[in-house]
Design an enzyme around this catalytic site. Sequence first.
Site, PDB file in Angstrom:
ATOM      1  N   PRO A 138       0.816  -1.215   0.000  1.00  6.43           N
ATOM      2  CA  PRO A 138       0.000   0.000   0.000  1.00  6.43           C
ATOM      3  C   PRO A 138       0.851   1.267   0.000  1.00  6.43           C
ATOM      4  O   PRO A 138       0.369   2.354  -0.288  1.00  6.43           O
ATOM      5  CB  PRO A 138      -0.804  -0.095   1.308  1.00  6.43           C
ATOM      6  CG  PRO A 138      -0.789  -1.536   1.652  1.00  6.43           C
ATOM      7  CD  PRO A 138       0.539  -2.055   1.183  1.00  6.43           C
ATOM      8  N   GLU A 152       3.241  -9.001   8.334  1.00  5.98           N
ATOM      9  CA  GLU A 152       3.149  -7.545   8.420  1.00  5.98           C
ATOM     10  C   GLU A 152       3.999  -6.862   7.355  1.00  5.98           C
ATOM     11  O   GLU A 152       3.982  -5.639   7.236  1.00  5.98           O
ATOM     12  CB  GLU A 152       3.617  -7.075   9.805  1.00  5.98           C
ATOM     13  CG  GLU A 152       2.785  -7.599  10.958  1.00  5.98           C
ATOM     14  CD  GLU A 152       1.311  -7.335  10.748  1.00  5.98           C
ATOM     15  OE1 GLU A 152       0.537  -8.313  10.779  1.00  5.98           O
ATOM     16  OE2 GLU A 152       0.944  -6.164  10.505  1.00  5.98           O
ATOM     17  N   ARG A 161      -2.202  -8.071 -21.070  1.00 10.38           N
ATOM     18  CA  ARG A 161      -3.164  -7.689 -22.113  1.00 10.38           C
ATOM     19  C   ARG A 161      -2.515  -6.771 -23.156  1.00 10.38           C
ATOM     20  O   ARG A 161      -2.996  -6.672 -24.272  1.00 10.38           O
ATOM     21  CB  ARG A 161      -4.369  -6.981 -21.495  1.00 10.38           C
ATOM     22  CG  ARG A 161      -5.122  -7.840 -20.494  1.00 10.38           C
ATOM     23  CD  ARG A 161      -6.345  -7.112 -19.957  1.00 10.38           C
ATOM     24  NE  ARG A 161      -7.430  -7.110 -20.934  1.00 10.38           N
ATOM     25  CZ  ARG A 161      -7.705  -6.105 -21.725  1.00 10.38           C
ATOM     26  NH1 ARG A 161      -6.970  -4.997 -21.668  1.00 10.38           N
ATOM     27  NH2 ARG A 161      -8.692  -6.169 -22.605  1.00 10.38           N
ATOM     28  N   ASP A 188      -9.450  -0.290 -26.016  1.00 10.85           N
ATOM     29  CA  ASP A 188      -9.941  -0.355 -24.643  1.00 10.85           C
ATOM     30  C   ASP A 188     -10.311   1.039 -24.176  1.00 10.85           C
ATOM     31  O   ASP A 188      -9.538   1.975 -24.371  1.00 10.85           O
ATOM     32  CB  ASP A 188      -8.816  -0.878 -23.730  1.00 10.85           C
ATOM     33  CG  ASP A 188      -8.997  -2.357 -23.442  1.00 10.85           C
ATOM     34  OD1 ASP A 188      -9.976  -2.944 -23.927  1.00 10.85           O
ATOM     35  OD2 ASP A 188      -8.142  -2.913 -22.751  1.00 10.85           O
TER      36      ASP A 188
HETATM   37  N1  LIG Z   1      -2.827  -2.268  -2.232  1.00 12.44           N
HETATM   38  C1  LIG Z   1      -1.859  -3.134  -2.531  1.00 12.44           C
HETATM   39  O1  LIG Z   1      -1.335  -3.177  -3.668  1.00 12.44           O
HETATM   40  C2  LIG Z   1      -1.376  -4.086  -1.457  1.00 12.44           C
HETATM   41  C3  LIG Z   1      -0.233  -4.868  -1.648  1.00 12.44           C
HETATM   42  C4  LIG Z   1       0.176  -5.729  -0.636  1.00 12.44           C
HETATM   43  C5  LIG Z   1      -0.582  -5.774   0.546  1.00 12.44           C
HETATM   44  N2  LIG Z   1      -0.250  -6.563   1.587  1.00 12.44           N
HETATM   45  C6  LIG Z   1       1.015  -7.247   1.731  1.00 12.44           C
HETATM   46  C7  LIG Z   1       2.172  -6.273   1.844  1.00 12.44           C
HETATM   47  C8  LIG Z   1       3.079  -6.852   2.895  1.00 12.44           C
HETATM   48  C9  LIG Z   1       2.297  -7.853   3.677  1.00 12.44           C
HETATM   49  C10 LIG Z   1       0.990  -8.074   2.978  1.00 12.44           C
HETATM   50  N3  LIG Z   1      -1.690  -5.027   0.688  1.00 12.44           N
HETATM   51  C11 LIG Z   1      -2.083  -4.194  -0.276  1.00 12.44           C
END
Ligand SMILES: NC(=O)c1ccc(NC2CCCC2)nc1
Length: 252
Positions: A95, A122, A160, A175
Amino acid sequence: MTARRIALVSIFPEMFAALTDYGISGRAVKDGLLEVRCWNPRDFTSDRHRTVDDRPYGGGPGMVMLAEPLYQALGAARAWAEEGGEAVRSIYLSPQGRQLDQGGVEELSAAGNLVLLAGRYEGIDERIVETLIDEEWSIGDYVLSGGELAAMVMVDAITRLIPGALGHDQSAVEDSFAQGLLDCPHYTRPEEYRGRSVPEVLLSGNHEKIRRWRLKQALARTRQRRPDLLERIELTDEQGALLDEIRHELES
Ligand SMILES: NC(=O)c1ccc(NC2CCCC2)nc1
């Protein structure tokens, strides 16, 4: 054309069957357009329990992925991706990364081979991010239990755009998102379904009229649901004219 190589690092390699065994990406693998291979950090451990995680320094809930198994797995993955002297970008899905959109997909599609690291728990020891990861990417502002699904979303969208991946009768260029717009409505048989019919224009066989209708629908939907997207694109004269028509129709 040498196959595009995408290496994955994950403790759940079986998940990637969703890419290799189905749909457009499965076909791309079968046709030799794309090669996907996964390295499991567990195979790079030396203890009896094949430990890949440990408790976080500083305390707190959950576990953190150990650096060494990741270091070795990423090394093996990179070596495969670099074979033949190909350029390689290593990406960590989280994230905290740059948010993926169609522009980002186009960038990644034009880049060399990729190594995608899918974390669990985590997260991973930061020293791996600092030393071995070129870019962090996110597929959206939400937390997943692992990076695997995010990696698969990225690979699907990239695949794609690989020339030949979509059958001859489909085109990634047309697209809607490629034009920066939302998609138009789609219909198929029967012509009348539970009292609801298909828009006449689509039955007319007039391809120019159909093209304009679809573009107008896409513009109206984008204006209605995602006006922010309209801000971002340079409208063609035709698109501008159609938007004017849409505004007039809404006023009347
Ligand atoms: N929004 C995303 O692209 C995303 C990517 C990995 C994640 N979780 C993973 C990251 C490290 C531990 C779990 N959550 C969300």
